[in-house]
Design a protein around this motif. Structure first.
Motif, PDB file in Angstrom:
ATOM      1  N   MET A 111      29.678  40.349  44.629  1.00  0.00           N
ATOM      2  CA  MET A 111      30.669  39.286  44.422  1.00  0.00           C
ATOM      3  C   MET A 111      29.993  37.954  44.111  1.00  0.00           C
ATOM      4  O   MET A 111      30.424  37.226  43.214  1.00  0.00           O
ATOM      5  N   ALA A 112      28.938  37.628  44.854  1.00  0.00           N
ATOM      6  CA  ALA A 112      28.236  36.360  44.619  1.00  0.00           C
ATOM      7  C   ALA A 112      27.608  36.343  43.227  1.00  0.00           C
ATOM      8  O   ALA A 112      27.716  35.341  42.497  1.00  0.00           O
ATOM      9  N   ALA A 113      26.977  37.435  42.836  1.00  0.00           N
ATOM     10  CA  ALA A 113      26.359  37.513  41.509  1.00  0.00           C
ATOM     11  C   ALA A 113      27.424  37.451  40.410  1.00  0.00           C
ATOM     12  O   ALA A 113      27.221  36.801  39.382  1.00  0.00           O
ATOM     13  N   ALA A 114      28.551  38.098  40.641  1.00  0.00           N
ATOM     14  CA  ALA A 114      29.622  38.098  39.644  1.00  0.00           C
ATOM     15  C   ALA A 114      30.234  36.709  39.497  1.00  0.00           C
ATOM     16  O   ALA A 114      30.564  36.292  38.386  1.00  0.00           O
ATOM     17  N   GLN A 115      30.369  35.990  40.595  1.00  0.00           N
ATOM     18  CA  GLN A 115      30.898  34.623  40.508  1.00  0.00           C
ATOM     19  C   GLN A 115      29.944  33.737  39.721  1.00  0.00           C
ATOM     20  O   GLN A 115      30.380  32.944  38.886  1.00  0.00           O
ATOM     21  N   GLN A 145      42.900  40.339  25.627  1.00  0.00           N
ATOM     22  CA  GLN A 145      41.608  40.184  24.946  1.00  0.00           C
ATOM     23  C   GLN A 145      40.608  41.234  25.411  1.00  0.00           C
ATOM     24  O   GLN A 145      39.927  41.874  24.599  1.00  0.00           O
ATOM     25  N   VAL A 146      40.503  41.399  26.724  1.00  0.00           N
ATOM     26  CA  VAL A 146      39.533  42.346  27.275  1.00  0.00           C
ATOM     27  C   VAL A 146      39.897  43.774  26.872  1.00  0.00           C
ATOM     28  O   VAL A 146      39.023  44.566  26.513  1.00  0.00           O
ATOM     29  N   ALA A 147      41.188  44.103  26.892  1.00  0.00           N
ATOM     30  CA  ALA A 147      41.611  45.449  26.482  1.00  0.00           C
ATOM     31  C   ALA A 147      41.200  45.732  25.040  1.00  0.00           C
ATOM     32  O   ALA A 147      40.715  46.819  24.731  1.00  0.00           O
ATOM     33  N   ALA A 148      41.375  44.747  24.179  1.00  0.00           N
ATOM     34  CA  ALA A 148      40.964  44.926  22.779  1.00  0.00           C
ATOM     35  C   ALA A 148      39.455  45.127  22.684  1.00  0.00           C
ATOM     36  O   ALA A 148      38.976  46.008  21.955  1.00  0.00           O
ATOM     37  N   LEU A 149      38.693  44.333  23.418  1.00  0.00           N
ATOM     38  CA  LEU A 149      37.229  44.461  23.393  1.00  0.00           C
ATOM     39  C   LEU A 149      36.764  45.787  23.995  1.00  0.00           C
ATOM     40  O   LEU A 149      35.730  46.322  23.602  1.00  0.00           O
ATOM     41  N   LEU A 150      37.536  46.312  24.949  1.00  0.00           N
ATOM     42  CA  LEU A 150      37.195  47.599  25.574  1.00  0.00           C
ATOM     43  C   LEU A 150      37.748  48.787  24.785  1.00  0.00           C
ATOM     44  O   LEU A 150      37.598  49.932  25.200  1.00  0.00           O
ATOM     45  N   VAL A 208      31.933  44.559  35.487  1.00  0.00           N
ATOM     46  CA  VAL A 208      33.303  44.796  35.945  1.00  0.00           C
ATOM     47  C   VAL A 208      33.713  43.716  36.938  1.00  0.00           C
ATOM     48  O   VAL A 208      34.793  43.133  36.838  1.00  0.00           O
ATOM     49  N   ALA A 209      32.844  43.422  37.894  1.00  0.00           N
ATOM     50  CA  ALA A 209      33.158  42.415  38.915  1.00  0.00           C
ATOM     51  C   ALA A 209      33.371  41.039  38.282  1.00  0.00           C
ATOM     52  O   ALA A 209      34.290  40.308  38.664  1.00  0.00           O
ATOM     53  N   ALA A 210      32.567  40.680  37.307  1.00  0.00           N
ATOM     54  CA  ALA A 210      32.711  39.375  36.645  1.00  0.00           C
ATOM     55  C   ALA A 210      34.045  39.285  35.904  1.00  0.00           C
ATOM     56  O   ALA A 210      34.710  38.238  35.945  1.00  0.00           O
ATOM     57  N   LEU A 211      34.462  40.364  35.264  1.00  0.00           N
ATOM     58  CA  LEU A 211      35.766  40.357  34.593  1.00  0.00           C
ATOM     59  C   LEU A 211      36.904  40.236  35.607  1.00  0.00           C
ATOM     60  O   LEU A 211      37.890  39.529  35.366  1.00  0.00           O
ATOM     61  N   LEU A 212      36.767  40.904  36.741  1.00  0.00           N
ATOM     62  CA  LEU A 212      37.796  40.802  37.780  1.00  0.00           C
ATOM     63  C   LEU A 212      37.887  39.375  38.317  1.00  0.00           C
ATOM     64  O   LEU A 212      38.992  38.858  38.542  1.00  0.00           O
ATOM     65  N   ILE A 213      36.754  38.739  38.482  1.00  0.00           N
ATOM     66  CA  ILE A 213      36.752  37.350  38.945  1.00  0.00           C
ATOM     67  C   ILE A 213      37.365  36.438  37.883  1.00  0.00           C
ATOM     68  O   ILE A 213      38.104  35.507  38.206  1.00  0.00           O
ATOM     69  N   GLU A 214      37.082  36.714  36.618  1.00  0.00           N
ATOM     70  CA  GLU A 214      37.717  35.954  35.541  1.00  0.00           C
ATOM     71  C   GLU A 214      39.239  36.045  35.657  1.00  0.00           C
ATOM     72  O   GLU A 214      39.936  35.039  35.532  1.00  0.00           O
ATOM     73  N   ALA A 215      39.737  37.250  35.896  1.00  0.00           N
ATOM     74  CA  ALA A 215      41.187  37.427  36.040  1.00  0.00           C
ATOM     75  C   ALA A 215      41.705  36.666  37.259  1.00  0.00           C
ATOM     76  O   ALA A 215      42.777  36.064  37.207  1.00  0.00           O
ATOM     77  N   GLY A 216      40.935  36.664  38.326  1.00  0.00           N
ATOM     78  CA  GLY A 216      41.353  35.977  39.545  1.00  0.00           C
ATOM     79  C   GLY A 216      41.345  34.466  39.434  1.00  0.00           C
ATOM     80  O   GLY A 216      42.115  33.787  40.117  1.00  0.00           O
ATOM     81  N   THR A 217      40.504  33.946  38.589  1.00  0.00           N
ATOM     82  CA  THR A 217      40.387  32.488  38.456  1.00  0.00           C
ATOM     83  C   THR A 217      41.067  31.941  37.207  1.00  0.00           C
ATOM     84  O   THR A 217      41.076  30.738  36.991  1.00  0.00           O
ATOM     85  N   MET A 218      41.637  32.804  36.399  1.00  0.00           N
ATOM     86  CA  MET A 218      42.213  32.390  35.122  1.00  0.00           C
ATOM     87  C   MET A 218      43.341  31.374  35.294  1.00  0.00           C
ATOM     88  O   MET A 218      43.534  30.508  34.448  1.00  0.00           O
ATOM     89  N   ASP A 219      44.075  31.462  36.394  1.00  0.00           N
ATOM     90  CA  ASP A 219      45.181  30.531  36.617  1.00  0.00           C
ATOM     91  C   ASP A 219      44.742  29.288  37.389  1.00  0.00           C
ATOM     92  O   ASP A 219      45.567  28.568  37.953  1.00  0.00           O
TER      93      ASP A 219
END
Length: 172
Positions: free
Chosen positions: A87-91, A143-148, A46-57
Motif C-alpha cells: 500500500m505504501a509503495a502504491a501510494q 480509461q483503464v478498461a480501454a487500456l486493459l 494493480v494496487a496503484a490503480l486501486l489507489i487512483e480510483a480511491g483518490t480520484m474524487d
C-alpha cells in the motif's frame, strides 16, 4: 551501432547505452524503472490503480482504503506487513506519476483477459466503497478498461457484480 562519447564524469570513453541516456529517456517516457519486470510489480501496478480510483474524487476515505486492503489481500494472498508495504509503495507510485499506461501495459502482459476483467471489477468496488460514484472515478475506470483491452460489455458486467457485492456488504 554504438556511438562513443567522451564521458563527462571520467576520462574514459563510453557508449550512449553505457551513458544511460537512452535508458533514462525510456524510463521517463514509459514511467518504468530499471526493475520493471520484478514479480512484485504486478501487485504494485494493480494496487496503484486501486489507489487512483480511491483518490480520484479528491477524498481517500477509510471505506475506500479498507476496500483496497481487502481486495489486495484476497487477490494476492498477502497480509500484515507485506500488505502495508504494498500500500505504501502504491501510494508513492500513484503520487509520483499520473500515467496509467505503464501500469496497464504491465497488467496486460502478465494477466489473462478474465484476470484483467477482475481488475476492473476491483476498481468498481473501490469506486462504490463510499456509496457513490464520482464522474472522475467513472472516467478513470473507462480509461483503464480501454487500456486493459476490456470490452465495454465486460466492464458493464464487472460494474454490476461490484454493485451487487457492495449491496450485500451493506445489508449484512
Amino acid at each position: 551501432m554504438s556511438v562513443a562519447l567522451a564521458c563527462p564524469l571520467s576520462n574514459a570513453r563510453c557508449s550512449l547505452k553505457e551513458h544511460g541516456l537512452f535508458g533514462k529517456l525510456k524510463e521517463l517516457l514509459t514511467g518504468a524503472g530499471p526493475a520493471a519486470d520484478d514479480a512484485g510489480d504486478l501487485r504494485l501496478a494493480v494496487a496503484a490503480l486501486l489507489i487512483e480510483a480511491g483518490t480520484m474524487d479528491e477524498r481517500f476515505e477509510d471505506k475506500e482504503r479498507s476496500m483496497i486492503l481487502a481486495l489486495l489481500k484476497q487477490r494476492f494472498q498477502i497480509d500484515g506487513s507485506e500488505l502495508d508495504e504494498l500500500m505504501a509503495a502504491a501510494q508513492k507510485r500513484s503520487e509520483a506519476s499520473e500515467q496509467y499506461y505503464p501500469l496497464t501495459d504491465l497488467i496486460c502482459k502478465r494477466m489473462s483477459g478474465p484476470e484483467r476483467v477482475e481488475v476492473i471489477e476491483m476498481l468498481w468496488s473501490v469506486a462504490y466503497a463510499d456509496g457513490e460514484l464520482d464522474a472522475y472515478e467513472d472516467s478513470l475506470i473507462r480509461q483503464v478498461a480501454a487500456l486493459l483491452q476490456v470490452s465495454d460489455r465486460d466492464r458493464a458486467y464487472a460494474r454490476q457484480r461490484a454493485i451487487a457485492a457492495s449491496s450485500k456488504t451493506a445489508e449484512g
